[in-house]
Design an enzyme around this catalytic site. Sequence first.
Site, short mmCIF file in Angstrom:
data_model
loop_
_atom_site.label_atom_id
_atom_site.label_comp_id
_atom_site.label_asym_id
_atom_site.label_seq_id
_atom_site.Cartn_x
_atom_site.Cartn_y
_atom_site.Cartn_z
N GLN A 109 -0.59 10.56 -4.64
CA GLN A 109 -0.12 11.48 -3.60
C GLN A 109 -1.32 12.04 -2.83
O GLN A 109 -1.31 12.13 -1.60
CB GLN A 109 0.68 12.60 -4.26
CG GLN A 109 1.39 13.53 -3.30
CD GLN A 109 2.20 14.58 -4.05
OE1 GLN A 109 1.82 15.04 -5.12
NE2 GLN A 109 3.32 14.98 -3.49
N ARG A 112 -3.29 10.00 -0.01
CA ARG A 112 -2.71 9.89 1.33
C ARG A 112 -3.52 10.68 2.36
O ARG A 112 -3.40 10.44 3.56
CB ARG A 112 -1.26 10.37 1.32
CG ARG A 112 -0.33 9.44 0.54
CD ARG A 112 1.06 10.04 0.41
NE ARG A 112 1.70 10.20 1.70
CZ ARG A 112 2.35 9.24 2.35
NH1 ARG A 112 2.46 8.04 1.82
NH2 ARG A 112 2.91 9.47 3.52
N ARG A 114 -6.44 10.72 4.10
CA ARG A 114 -7.46 9.70 4.33
C ARG A 114 -8.66 10.25 5.07
O ARG A 114 -9.20 9.65 5.99
CB ARG A 114 -6.82 8.54 5.10
CG ARG A 114 -5.73 7.82 4.31
CD ARG A 114 -4.88 6.94 5.19
NE ARG A 114 -4.11 7.72 6.14
CZ ARG A 114 -3.40 7.20 7.14
NH1 ARG A 114 -3.41 5.90 7.34
NH2 ARG A 114 -2.70 7.97 7.95
N GLU A 120 -13.22 6.42 -7.54
CA GLU A 120 -12.39 6.66 -8.71
C GLU A 120 -12.90 5.88 -9.91
O GLU A 120 -13.45 4.78 -9.78
CB GLU A 120 -10.93 6.27 -8.41
CG GLU A 120 -9.96 6.61 -9.53
CD GLU A 120 -8.51 6.29 -9.16
OE1 GLU A 120 -7.62 6.55 -10.00
OE2 GLU A 120 -8.27 5.80 -8.04
N ARG A 124 -11.05 -1.39 -14.34
CA ARG A 124 -11.49 -2.79 -14.41
C ARG A 124 -12.71 -2.91 -15.31
O ARG A 124 -12.95 -3.95 -15.92
CB ARG A 124 -11.85 -3.32 -13.02
CG ARG A 124 -10.68 -3.47 -12.07
CD ARG A 124 -11.13 -4.18 -10.80
NE ARG A 124 -11.48 -5.57 -11.06
CZ ARG A 124 -12.12 -6.36 -10.20
NH1 ARG A 124 -12.52 -5.87 -9.04
NH2 ARG A 124 -12.39 -7.61 -10.51
N ARG A 200 -4.50 -2.76 -17.56
CA ARG A 200 -4.26 -1.42 -17.00
C ARG A 200 -2.90 -1.29 -16.34
O ARG A 200 -2.39 -0.19 -16.19
CB ARG A 200 -5.35 -1.07 -16.00
CG ARG A 200 -5.40 -2.01 -14.79
CD ARG A 200 -6.50 -1.63 -13.83
NE ARG A 200 -6.67 -2.64 -12.78
CZ ARG A 200 -7.45 -2.46 -11.71
NH1 ARG A 200 -8.11 -1.34 -11.54
NH2 ARG A 200 -7.56 -3.42 -10.81
N HIS A 218 -13.27 21.26 7.49
CA HIS A 218 -12.09 21.15 8.35
C HIS A 218 -10.99 20.36 7.66
O HIS A 218 -9.82 20.79 7.62
CB HIS A 218 -12.48 20.45 9.66
CG HIS A 218 -11.31 20.01 10.49
ND1 HIS A 218 -10.42 20.91 11.06
CD2 HIS A 218 -10.87 18.76 10.82
CE1 HIS A 218 -9.48 20.22 11.71
NE2 HIS A 218 -9.73 18.94 11.56
N ARG A 227 -1.05 21.15 0.69
CA ARG A 227 -0.89 21.03 -0.76
C ARG A 227 -0.90 22.36 -1.50
O ARG A 227 -0.47 22.42 -2.66
CB ARG A 227 -1.98 20.11 -1.32
CG ARG A 227 -1.97 18.72 -0.72
CD ARG A 227 -0.59 18.05 -0.83
NE ARG A 227 -0.62 16.67 -0.36
CZ ARG A 227 0.42 15.87 -0.34
NH1 ARG A 227 1.60 16.31 -0.74
NH2 ARG A 227 0.33 14.63 0.11
#
Length: 310
Positions: A109, A112, A114, A120, A124, A200, A218, A227
């Site tokens: 969530q 989003r 961007r 992250e 892997r 995963r 900003h 949020r």
Amino acid sequence: MPLSDSDRTEIEAARAETTPTRRATVPTLEAMLFSAIPVLDHGFVRVVDYMGDDAAVVQAARVSYGRGTRKVSEDEGLIRYLMRHRHSTPFEMCEIKLHVKLPIFVARQWIRHRTANVNEYSARYSVMDREFYIPSPANLAAQSASNRQGRGDLLEGDEASEVLAMLRADAERNYNHYERMLNEGGADPSRRGLARELARMNLTLNTYTQWYWKTDLHNLFHFLSLRADPHAQYEIRAYAEAILDIARAWVPASCRAFEDYRMGAATFSATMLAALRRMLAGEPVDQAQSGLSKREWAEMMAALTPPTPG
């Protein structure tokens, strides 16, 4: 919020290190650097680095060579003017980098927005921790009957207990299968183990992940306006509220302006303003006469209704 011994050692080492600098620093934020602020059951937010302060916003607006000699009240007045008139570039001169530990469904969530640089934890290359978000009973609610994106009344009794038990059992079972598929360390010599990038996929969305998230002031305010709003989903709102406290410590004047002109403000359309002017002139106006839809009328009336005390 459990931290491993290695996590604690790393955090304490970072907090113990000091570096002389000529750049602007904020003592209240310096005191918070690297410390983990608990969020939800296993999550956290911590400040890793930042650039700029309230004076940097003022400096950018005036394009001055230094921090200036004007009074603090004059600087705050300029910041409030910039916020009130929706100037954005002066606030883009400040940046902050956060280390966040959060459930995967919250991360999906969050991503989003961007308008940040994100790196992250990679499943892997590394094995995910056995940590899952399980809602507290106070946040276990049914689907709202009137809002497709919202929650209704709390689940209670046997139904609540059953849901919590299923969440725990499913997360544990899937993680057990994840570990078995990986076969890390050759626990079963007869098997080679599945690649981490494939294994995963079996993890539940309440599994915790981590990332570094860097953004300018900003865009941070834009994130918080959505949020930290009472209508936002509780889980991401918990992170936004922690970040809002960080912003208050970092750029107090900018944050006061943001909370006055964004968080605590209401936006009226041209049609709403026309209806409101007619009402202020003493003309009786209802929804049918206002030119507003039922939803717009309800939103305007809600904004004009004083909050209930307490």
